[in-house]
Motif scaffolding. Structure first.
Motif, short mmCIF file in Angstrom:
data_model
loop_
_atom_site.label_atom_id
_atom_site.label_comp_id
_atom_site.label_asym_id
_atom_site.label_seq_id
_atom_site.Cartn_x
_atom_site.Cartn_y
_atom_site.Cartn_z
N GLU B 10 0.85 -1.19 0.00
CA GLU B 10 0.00 0.00 0.00
C GLU B 10 0.89 1.24 0.00
O GLU B 10 1.87 1.34 0.75
N ILE B 11 0.57 2.20 -0.89
CA ILE B 11 1.47 3.35 -1.10
C ILE B 11 1.74 4.12 0.19
O ILE B 11 2.85 4.57 0.44
N ASN B 12 0.72 4.20 1.04
CA ASN B 12 0.92 4.96 2.27
C ASN B 12 1.93 4.30 3.19
O ASN B 12 2.59 4.97 3.98
N SER B 13 2.05 2.97 3.07
CA SER B 13 2.95 2.29 3.99
C SER B 13 4.41 2.55 3.64
O SER B 13 5.30 2.28 4.43
N ILE B 14 4.70 3.08 2.41
CA ILE B 14 6.09 3.44 2.13
C ILE B 14 6.29 4.94 2.23
O ILE B 14 7.37 5.44 1.98
N LEU B 15 5.25 5.68 2.57
CA LEU B 15 5.38 7.14 2.60
C LEU B 15 5.07 7.74 3.97
O LEU B 15 5.66 8.75 4.34
N ARG B 16 4.13 7.15 4.66
CA ARG B 16 3.73 7.77 5.92
C ARG B 16 4.41 7.06 7.08
O ARG B 16 4.58 5.86 7.07
N TRP B 17 4.79 7.83 8.04
CA TRP B 17 5.61 7.28 9.12
C TRP B 17 4.96 7.56 10.46
O TRP B 17 4.34 8.60 10.66
N GLN B 18 5.17 6.58 11.37
CA GLN B 18 4.64 6.77 12.72
C GLN B 18 5.42 7.85 13.44
O GLN B 18 6.59 8.11 13.15
N ASP B 19 4.75 8.44 14.39
CA ASP B 19 5.43 9.45 15.19
C ASP B 19 6.54 8.82 16.02
O ASP B 19 6.34 7.78 16.65
N LEU B 20 7.71 9.46 15.97
CA LEU B 20 8.78 9.02 16.88
C LEU B 20 8.44 9.45 18.28
O LEU B 20 8.60 8.72 19.24
N PHE B 21 8.02 10.68 18.43
CA PHE B 21 7.29 11.11 19.62
C PHE B 21 6.22 12.07 19.15
O PHE B 21 6.06 12.23 17.93
N SER B 23 3.84 14.14 17.42
CA SER B 23 3.87 14.99 16.22
C SER B 23 5.28 15.20 15.67
O SER B 23 5.58 16.25 15.13
N PHE B 24 6.13 14.19 15.82
CA PHE B 24 7.49 14.30 15.27
C PHE B 24 7.80 12.98 14.58
O PHE B 24 8.09 12.00 15.25
N ASN B 25 7.69 12.95 13.26
CA ASN B 25 7.97 11.70 12.56
C ASN B 25 9.28 11.80 11.79
O ASN B 25 10.06 12.74 11.97
N LYS B 26 9.50 10.82 10.91
CA LYS B 26 10.79 10.76 10.22
C LYS B 26 11.01 11.96 9.32
O LYS B 26 12.13 12.46 9.19
N ILE B 27 9.91 12.45 8.68
CA ILE B 27 10.04 13.61 7.80
C ILE B 27 10.51 14.81 8.59
O ILE B 27 11.43 15.53 8.18
N ALA B 28 9.89 15.00 9.76
CA ALA B 28 10.31 16.10 10.62
C ALA B 28 11.75 15.93 11.05
O ALA B 28 12.53 16.89 11.08
N LEU B 29 12.12 14.67 11.34
CA LEU B 29 13.50 14.41 11.75
C LEU B 29 14.46 14.80 10.64
O LEU B 29 15.49 15.45 10.89
N ILE B 30 14.12 14.42 9.39
CA ILE B 30 15.02 14.75 8.27
C ILE B 30 15.10 16.25 8.07
O ILE B 30 16.19 16.80 7.85
N ALA B 31 13.97 16.94 8.20
CA ALA B 31 13.98 18.40 8.05
C ALA B 31 14.86 19.05 9.10
O ALA B 31 15.69 19.92 8.80
N VAL B 32 14.71 18.59 10.35
CA VAL B 32 15.53 19.17 11.42
C VAL B 32 17.00 18.84 11.19
O VAL B 32 17.88 19.71 11.33
N LEU B 33 17.26 17.58 10.77
CA LEU B 33 18.65 17.20 10.49
C LEU B 33 19.24 18.06 9.37
O LEU B 33 20.40 18.45 9.44
N ALA B 34 18.43 18.33 8.34
CA ALA B 34 18.93 19.16 7.23
C ALA B 34 19.35 20.52 7.74
O ALA B 34 20.44 21.01 7.41
#
Lengths: 91, 256, 211
Positions: B10-21, B23-34
């Motif tokens: 399912e497309i969402n399962s390769i795009l959407r990520w669970q919250d690490l804590f 409202s902070f998921n992997k996308i947010a982590l990558i943005a902060v890391l950038a």
């Protein structure tokens, strides 16, 4: 008897969903394939002409390259919109 | 059967990520890391002695600065646009550092393959180039030069003005957003596809002797696509930045 | 009378057929829908979501984090980090440029010095050439004078020698003439018995000797 009608309804629903999914997948494939034709021709033509220009005037190669990337970006947008449609209806 | 073994998720399962804590998921982590990595490069570069020939981190930072100045600002805005260098530089670095995790092991997700970040950038650029146009030409002058391009017969304005409005005000941010998003998403899906294909061929249960060696083919494709994504990550950041520069330059000096 | 109760539980559709007192449970249609949860299993960070939000709908939390970190990054770059690096670059470029300029002026100075030196050298060369030329001219004239003197001496001596040789030759010729005349006269006398006229002998001898 009522139970069977419920069951049949459930199966029908499932079948309809599967049909819908198949139709969506097929049309998504068509959408992306059609959307890729024009930009493919366009980008090929654009890059070919740019290479010709760079070969004729190597001193203007930097400017030609910048303009080429801009042109590719604009042309490619059409194919990408097709790709987004593909994602929207197909997956 | 391969058809059963290989089932695209399912497309969402390769795009959407669970919250690490919260409202902070992997996308947010990558943005902060950038942001952190970009700042770190320039902090380290700023600490080094500027007088000697640049090496290492400082060389990297100076190369990126010169790339923005000579490759983007001078090509599109000329000397007047030099003030935009820091903004374009941070835009370029941030987008690049958001694209590149698509091929970094364990991250394996370009942050720009989600709509949020490209949409934010497209809106930001939209606000900026319209703002620059209004600031430089006044609101009437800006509207006049965008919607009523000079050198067109008056009766054609009925046709030209709506087209100009749509292309300058609506399509520009939309295409900017979709270009970045769709390129990175397409690359991500291709990588996922070939990785899954390799895996399912390699772990095939039936016809092992035929199928297992065939796993080499999608593996080669996967390697090639990974290399290709390195290029795409750079190219998309470059194109986004240069288009931003073109739009800003166009509204600052409409005659170009 | 039966009634069916349908449950959708995870990935299986369960149908309870309930009649009075007894209940049969039938599991129908496994894997009706594939949820994200099932695909990724435990321990993964994928969100357990269905198709609902769509793959291209932006999420507010991603938007907020992305925008926040970019704004912080851009402001930091604009006001702190970029100016520092740029200042360093400009300072280095300026120092390199000024070094280039001073090198240029030094090179120009050196060129001027070389030119002056060459001019001096040329003057000295001209002077020395002049001196050498004068010396050569003097030498030449002296040589000519000496040569003329020697030539004159040689000519004088040669003239004297030639005169002497001429005198000697004339004398010898006269003697030969006389002797030949005498011999011819005698021979004629012996042959003819009479002495030929002196004039005739004289003429014949002259003819023979002139040949």
């Amino acid at each position: 008897m009522e139970a069977f009608s419920h069951l049949i309804a459930a199966f029908d629903q499932e079948q309809a969903d599967a049909d819908k999914a198949a139709a969506a997948a097929a049309s998504a494939g068509f959408a992306y394939g059609l959307a890729a034709i024009g930009p493919g021709i366009g980008i090929g033509y654009l890059v070919g002409k740019s290479v010709e220009a760079m070969a004729r005037q190597p001193e203007a190669a930097g400017m030609v390259r910048t303009t080429m990337f801009l042109g590719i970006a604009f042309t490619e947008a059409l194919a990408l919109i097709g790709f987004v449609v593909f994602i929207l209806i197909g997956l | 059967m391969i058809a059963e073994a290989f089932k695209f998720p399912e497309i969402n399962s390769i795009l959407r990520w669970q919250d690490l804590f919260t409202s902070f998921n992997k996308i947010a982590l990558i943005a902060v890391l950038a942001a952190v990595i970009g700042s770190t490069i320039f902090i380290l570069a700023g600490r080094k002695d500027a007088a000697v020939a640049p090496k290492g981190v400082r060389n990297l930072a100076e190369t990126s600065v010169e790339f923005i100045e000579n490759g983007i600002v001078m090509q599109t805005m000329g000397k007047d646009g030099m003030g935009w260098t820091p903004f374009l530089l941070s835009l370029f670095l941030f987008i690049y550092l958001c694209n590149v995790p698509g091929i970094i092991p364990f991250l394996q997700m370009p942050a720009t393959a989600r709509m949020a970040i490209p949409m934010f950038f497209a809106l930001l650029v939209w606000v900026i180039y319209n703002g620059v146009g209004i600031k430089h030409q006044g609101i009437g002058g800006y509207l006049k030069s965008t919607l009523f391009p000079p050198g067109v017969p008056v009766f054609l304005y009925i046709l030209v003005t709506p087209i100009e409005f749509i292309s300058n005000i609506l399509v520009r941010p939309f295409s900017l957003m979709v270009r970045l998003f769709a390129n990175m998403l397409a690359g991500h899906i291709l990588l996922v596809t070939f990785a899954l294909l390799t895996q399912s061929l390699f772990t095939a249960e039936t016809q092992k002797f035929l199928l297992k060696p065939m796993a080499v083919l999608p593996l080669f494709m996967l390697i090639f696509l990974t290399a290709f994504e390195v290029l795409v990550a750079f190219l998309q950041a470059y194109i986004f930045t240069i288009l931003t520069a073109v739009y800003i330059g166009g509204s600052a000096h409409p005659e170009h | 009378m039966h009634s069916a109760v349908v449950h959708l539980q995870g990935s299986s559709l369960q149908v309870h057929l309930v009649s009075e007192g007894e209940a049969t449970t039938t599991t129908v249609a496994e894997e009706t829908t594939v949820t994200g949860e099932e695909l990724v299993g435990e321990g993964e960070t994928h969100a357990a979501v269905s198709k609902d939000p769509g793959p291209i709908v932006p999420e507010v939390k991603e938007l907020a984090w992305g925008a926040g970190s970019f704004i912080v990054f851009a402001l930091l770059m604009r006001f702190v980090l970029f100016p520092k690096v740029k200042k360093g670059m400009d300072a280095r470029y300026n120092s390199i440029r000024s070094a280039h300029e001073s090198a240029d002026t030094e090179r120009a100075d050196a060129r001027a010095e070389v030119a002056a030196y060459e001019a001096q050298l040329a003057a000295i060369k001209a002077e020395s050439a002049k001196v050498v030329e004068a010396a050569r001219a003097t030498l030449e004239s002296e040589r000519q004078a000496k040569l003329a003197e020697v030539n004159a001496g040689i000519a004088e001596r040669r003239a004297a020698a030639t005169a002497q040789a001429e005198a000697a030759r004339t004398a010898a010729r006269d003697q030969i003439h006389a002797a030949v005349s005498d011999v011819a006269g005698r021979a004629g006398e012996l042959a003819t018995g009479r002495r030929p006229a002196a004039g005739v002998v004289e003429r014949v001898v002259n003819e023979v000797m002139a040949r």
